[in-house]
Design an enzyme around this catalytic site. Structure first.
Site, PDB file in Angstrom:
ATOM      1  N   LYS A  48     -71.073  37.462 -25.616  1.00  0.00           N
ATOM      2  CA  LYS A  48     -71.478  37.088 -26.825  1.00  0.00           C
ATOM      3  C   LYS A  48     -71.549  35.439 -26.880  1.00  0.00           C
ATOM      4  CE  LYS A  48     -69.144  41.143 -28.782  1.00  0.00           C
ATOM      5  NZ  LYS A  48     -68.080  41.605 -29.423  1.00  0.00           N
ATOM      6  N   GLN A 103     -62.332  40.331 -31.598  1.00  0.00           N
ATOM      7  CA  GLN A 103     -62.715  41.218 -30.720  1.00  0.00           C
ATOM      8  C   GLN A 103     -61.517  42.289 -30.904  1.00  0.00           C
ATOM      9  OE1 GLN A 103     -65.351  41.330 -28.813  1.00  0.00           O
ATOM     10  NE2 GLN A 103     -64.647  43.474 -28.271  1.00  0.00           N
ATOM     11  N   ASP A 152     -69.658  40.636 -38.026  1.00  0.00           N
ATOM     12  CA  ASP A 152     -69.621  41.666 -37.465  1.00  0.00           C
ATOM     13  C   ASP A 152     -69.670  43.131 -38.517  1.00  0.00           C
ATOM     14  OD1 ASP A 152     -69.187  42.500 -34.801  1.00  0.00           O
ATOM     15  OD2 ASP A 152     -66.932  42.166 -34.705  1.00  0.00           O
TER      16      ASP A 152
END
Ligand code: NAP
Length: 287
Positions: A53, A97, A120
């Site tokens: 990422k 995460q 997200d």
């Protein structure tokens, strides 16, 4: 029939080139899109994901911050970091995460992220916005699937889409996105009886289960579009999806491979969401 491949790597390259250009344009207004990635603990798969990422940010000319913490970090300390990033003007997207260590309530942490930076798309506010068709951030994996359908010019109106898997991050938002495009959607899960009778009626099938060979050739209508979200390992340790690729390829009209299908699209859509977050800031400034 041999299905045409929908190449997630090629589509990602195209989309990332557009992100790079738009990020460049924002810089002329003094804004560099910025993503903060928080990793707690030393899960090896998570370490690879966060590195990818951060690299994708670098490749598209975006700013990124990777904060790695020991697995013993307290929930309060993590919430304090999220709060600080919510107020950091150089950060437009915040990603924590998952999975988090067991002593931390992941839901509480996700809900602490400002919805304006929830790139997200896991916040309840983002899920609600998708549900009612309001602007918000769409979860990256199903969003990537929608981009794949768009890339083949697929018109979902009146089509029957079957989604296998009902998780909050893939299956459910996938169903909502397909519905928003006027597909008739069937959402399947582990308690679904006679999955095959449903998939055989489908014009589009999205497999998001996490088990090999959930979808085999005898379950697919000739010409159907098959999107494989699953990430599994075969006996040889090789990455594979939920779909029996070789068998289904002979029946479907379009199919996504694993690797090189939905996977690269997920990170690409994270870049798109981060960029759009920064663009929204600019348009709010102008209004
Ligand atoms: P998840 O939370 O474990 O959900 C799996 C879903 O599959 C559940 O809804 C479960 O039903 C359903 N299911 C299990 N066995 C089934 C069966 N035999 N028939 C029909 N449905 C069944 O998984 P997830 O997070 O959605 O991820 C799914 C897969 O996608 C995993 O392989 C994951 O690694 C992969 N993934 C890939 C990407 C990417 O970027 N490519 C991103 C995210 C996830 P119940 O709800 O009834 O338990």
């Amino acid at each position: 029939m041999t299905a045409q491949l929908i190449d997630g790597n090629a589509l990602s390259r195209q989309l990332r080139a557009q992100v790079t250009q738009r990020a460049q344009a924002l810089k002329q207004h003094g804004i560099t899109p910025g993503l903060a990635v928080i990793l707690v603990g030393d899960n090896p798969a998570s370490q690879v994901y966060v590195r990818n990422k951060v690299k994708a940010c670098e490749d598209t000319g975006m700013h990124s911050v990777l904060e790695s913490y020991d697995a013993s970090m307290s929930e309060a300390a993590l919430l304090a970091r999220v709060d600080a990033l919510n107020h950091d003007p150089t950060i437009h997207g915040i990603l924590v995460q998952l999975p988090l260590p067991a002593h931390i309530d992941a839901h509480k942490v996700i809900e602490a992220i400002s919805p304006a930076k929830d790139v997200d798309g896991f916040h309840v506010a983002s899920a609600g916005a998708l549900m009612v068709g309001q602007p918000g951030f769409w979860p990256c994996t199903p969003y990537g699937c929608m981009k794949m359908l768009e890339s083949i010019g697929y018109d979902l109106r009146g089509k029957h889409a079957v989604v296998i898997g009902r998780s909050n991050i893939v299956g459910k938002p996938m169903a909502m996105m397909l519905l928003q495009q006027d597909a008739t959607v069937t959402l399947c899960h582990s308690r679904t009886t006679d999955l095959k009778s449903l998939t055989l009626q489908a014009d589009v099938i999205v497999a998001a289960v996490g088990k090999r060979n959930v979808l085999t050739a005898d379950m697919v209508k000739p010409g159907a579009v098959v999107l494989d979200v699953g990430m599994n390992r075969n006996e040889a340790g090789k990455l594979c999806g939920d779909v029996d690729f070789e068998g289904v390829k002979a029946v479907a009209g379009y199919i996504t491979p694993v690797p090189g299908g939905v996977g690269p699209m997920t990170i690409t859509m994270l870049m798109v969401n981060t960029l759009e977050s920064a663009e929204r800031l600019l348009s709010n400034r102008a209004n």
